[in-house]
Write a protein that holds these residues in place. Sequence first.
Motif, PDB file in Angstrom:
ATOM      1  N   HIS A   7       0.804  -1.291   0.070  1.00  0.00           N
ATOM      2  CA  HIS A   7      -0.036  -0.178  -0.163  1.00  0.00           C
ATOM      3  C   HIS A   7       0.834   1.250  -0.044  1.00  0.00           C
ATOM      4  CE1 HIS A   7      -3.663   2.311   0.472  1.00  0.00           C
ATOM      5  NE2 HIS A   7      -3.032   2.870   1.543  1.00  0.00           N
ATOM      6  N   VAL A   8       1.782   1.511   0.906  1.00  0.00           N
ATOM      7  CA  VAL A   8       2.563   2.495   0.884  1.00  0.00           C
ATOM      8  C   VAL A   8       3.493   2.550  -0.326  1.00  0.00           C
ATOM      9  CG1 VAL A   8       5.144   3.183   1.780  1.00  0.00           C
ATOM     10  CG2 VAL A   8       3.179   2.643   3.397  1.00  0.00           C
ATOM     11  N   LYS A   9       3.900   1.302  -1.017  1.00  0.00           N
ATOM     12  CA  LYS A   9       4.792   1.379  -2.110  1.00  0.00           C
ATOM     13  C   LYS A   9       3.875   2.157  -3.369  1.00  0.00           C
ATOM     14  CE  LYS A   9       7.097  -1.803  -5.388  1.00  0.00           C
ATOM     15  NZ  LYS A   9       7.538  -3.076  -5.576  1.00  0.00           N
ATOM     16  N   TYR A  10       2.649   1.909  -3.482  1.00  0.00           N
ATOM     17  CA  TYR A  10       1.972   2.261  -4.822  1.00  0.00           C
ATOM     18  C   TYR A  10       1.104   3.670  -4.289  1.00  0.00           C
ATOM     19  CZ  TYR A  10       3.169  -1.902  -6.892  1.00  0.00           C
ATOM     20  OH  TYR A  10       3.840  -2.852  -7.402  1.00  0.00           O
ATOM     21  N   HIS A  11       0.835   3.863  -3.006  1.00  0.00           N
ATOM     22  CA  HIS A  11      -0.018   5.032  -2.614  1.00  0.00           C
ATOM     23  C   HIS A  11       0.761   6.365  -1.869  1.00  0.00           C
ATOM     24  CE1 HIS A  11      -3.691   3.176  -3.767  1.00  0.00           C
ATOM     25  NE2 HIS A  11      -3.129   2.058  -3.428  1.00  0.00           N
ATOM     26  N   ALA A  23      -5.664   5.542 -12.206  1.00  0.00           N
ATOM     27  CA  ALA A  23      -4.949   6.539 -11.285  1.00  0.00           C
ATOM     28  C   ALA A  23      -5.185   5.793  -9.907  1.00  0.00           C
ATOM     29  CB  ALA A  23      -5.747   7.672 -11.331  1.00  0.00           C
ATOM     30  N   LEU A  24      -3.981   6.222  -8.922  1.00  0.00           N
ATOM     31  CA  LEU A  24      -4.127   5.650  -7.611  1.00  0.00           C
ATOM     32  C   LEU A  24      -4.158   6.736  -6.680  1.00  0.00           C
ATOM     33  CD1 LEU A  24      -1.155   3.212  -7.757  1.00  0.00           C
ATOM     34  CD2 LEU A  24      -3.391   2.654  -7.959  1.00  0.00           C
ATOM     35  N   ILE A  25      -5.079   6.540  -5.502  1.00  0.00           N
ATOM     36  CA  ILE A  25      -5.303   7.695  -4.527  1.00  0.00           C
ATOM     37  C   ILE A  25      -4.162   7.632  -3.677  1.00  0.00           C
ATOM     38  CG2 ILE A  25      -6.882   8.484  -2.653  1.00  0.00           C
ATOM     39  CD1 ILE A  25      -9.244   6.721  -4.134  1.00  0.00           C
ATOM     40  N   PRO A  26      -3.725   9.001  -3.546  1.00  0.00           N
ATOM     41  CA  PRO A  26      -2.376   9.020  -2.512  1.00  0.00           C
ATOM     42  C   PRO A  26      -2.889   9.033  -1.038  1.00  0.00           C
ATOM     43  CG  PRO A  26      -2.869  11.078  -3.521  1.00  0.00           C
ATOM     44  CD  PRO A  26      -3.898  10.328  -4.234  1.00  0.00           C
ATOM     45  N   ILE A  27      -1.981   8.449  -0.220  1.00  0.00           N
ATOM     46  CA  ILE A  27      -2.323   8.751   1.124  1.00  0.00           C
ATOM     47  C   ILE A  27      -2.583   9.978   1.622  1.00  0.00           C
ATOM     48  CG2 ILE A  27      -1.371   7.995   3.394  1.00  0.00           C
ATOM     49  CD1 ILE A  27       0.071   5.701   2.171  1.00  0.00           C
ATOM     50  N   VAL A  50       7.938  -9.591  10.235  1.00  0.00           N
ATOM     51  CA  VAL A  50       7.102  -8.425  10.210  1.00  0.00           C
ATOM     52  C   VAL A  50       7.878  -7.461  10.068  1.00  0.00           C
ATOM     53  CG1 VAL A  50       5.475  -7.101  11.169  1.00  0.00           C
ATOM     54  CG2 VAL A  50       5.024  -9.399  11.447  1.00  0.00           C
ATOM     55  N   GLN A  51       9.129  -7.218  10.953  1.00  0.00           N
ATOM     56  CA  GLN A  51      10.050  -6.195  10.899  1.00  0.00           C
ATOM     57  C   GLN A  51      10.640  -5.885   9.583  1.00  0.00           C
ATOM     58  OE1 GLN A  51      13.861  -6.749  13.362  1.00  0.00           O
ATOM     59  NE2 GLN A  51      12.429  -5.569  14.899  1.00  0.00           N
ATOM     60  N   LEU A  52      11.011  -7.256   8.662  1.00  0.00           N
ATOM     61  CA  LEU A  52      11.649  -6.844   7.238  1.00  0.00           C
ATOM     62  C   LEU A  52      10.577  -6.220   6.482  1.00  0.00           C
ATOM     63  CD1 LEU A  52      13.175 -10.451   6.953  1.00  0.00           C
ATOM     64  CD2 LEU A  52      14.527  -8.211   7.403  1.00  0.00           C
ATOM     65  N   GLN A  53       9.610  -6.468   6.588  1.00  0.00           N
ATOM     66  CA  GLN A  53       8.352  -6.059   5.602  1.00  0.00           C
ATOM     67  C   GLN A  53       8.271  -4.388   6.168  1.00  0.00           C
ATOM     68  OE1 GLN A  53       7.192  -7.349   2.865  1.00  0.00           O
ATOM     69  NE2 GLN A  53       8.384  -9.200   3.533  1.00  0.00           N
ATOM     70  N   LEU A  58       9.323   1.682   5.325  1.00  0.00           N
ATOM     71  CA  LEU A  58      10.199   2.704   5.894  1.00  0.00           C
ATOM     72  C   LEU A  58      11.097   3.319   4.868  1.00  0.00           C
ATOM     73  CD1 LEU A  58      11.019   3.312   9.336  1.00  0.00           C
ATOM     74  CD2 LEU A  58      12.721   3.606   7.656  1.00  0.00           C
ATOM     75  N   THR A  59      11.713   2.201   4.332  1.00  0.00           N
ATOM     76  CA  THR A  59      12.838   2.688   3.208  1.00  0.00           C
ATOM     77  C   THR A  59      12.074   3.320   1.947  1.00  0.00           C
ATOM     78  OG1 THR A  59      13.936   0.760   3.609  1.00  0.00           O
ATOM     79  CG2 THR A  59      14.434   1.595   1.429  1.00  0.00           C
ATOM     80  N   ILE A  60      11.006   3.001   1.563  1.00  0.00           N
ATOM     81  CA  ILE A  60      10.183   3.333   0.543  1.00  0.00           C
ATOM     82  C   ILE A  60       9.527   5.003   0.754  1.00  0.00           C
ATOM     83  CG2 ILE A  60       8.092   3.367  -0.670  1.00  0.00           C
ATOM     84  CD1 ILE A  60       8.042   0.379  -0.607  1.00  0.00           C
ATOM     85  N   ILE A  61       9.082   5.053   2.113  1.00  0.00           N
ATOM     86  CA  ILE A  61       8.771   6.290   2.640  1.00  0.00           C
ATOM     87  C   ILE A  61      10.198   7.450   2.669  1.00  0.00           C
ATOM     88  CG2 ILE A  61       7.963   7.793   4.558  1.00  0.00           C
ATOM     89  CD1 ILE A  61       6.362   5.126   5.443  1.00  0.00           C
ATOM     90  N   CYS A  62      11.232   6.905   2.963  1.00  0.00           N
ATOM     91  CA  CYS A  62      12.297   7.704   3.297  1.00  0.00           C
ATOM     92  C   CYS A  62      12.700   8.291   1.917  1.00  0.00           C
ATOM     93  CB  CYS A  62      13.518   6.835   3.740  1.00  0.00           C
ATOM     94  SG  CYS A  62      13.352   6.736   5.532  1.00  0.00           S
TER      95      CYS A  62
END
Length: 117
Positions: A7-11, A23-27, A50-53, A58-62
């Motif tokens: 979800h984070v990756k695409y939104h 078109a994807l809806i942004p967060i 779970v920590q790995l995912q 977090l890396t995607i957000i960063c």
Amino acid sequence: AVAFKNHVKYHWEPKDDNPFNEALIPIAEEEKAQIKTHLITLMLGSSRNVQLQLSEALTIICSTDFPEKWQNLIPELVSKFQSQDQNILNGVLQTAGSIFKRYRNQYKSQELYKELK
């Protein structure tokens, strides 16, 4: 955790060339702020898988928000070094490694120094 990461990756910052061809809806910005507030604590308190995912999320957000839009990330990670729990320490180190990976092969420049400062 996998669904959250995807979800984070695409939104988080939707791109026009996504695999869904729509078109994807942004967060929303409020939700982004809540996610950034709780993500590290949640990640470090989770099991290894779970920590790995969550670390990947977090890396995607960063990749888009760090350091300009997430200035308290590093102080928050550093504060976790006070823990005696090996899982937390490993999680912090792994997260730091994934955040700073993008800087490993960059050339020295004023822009890089400014960003890292």
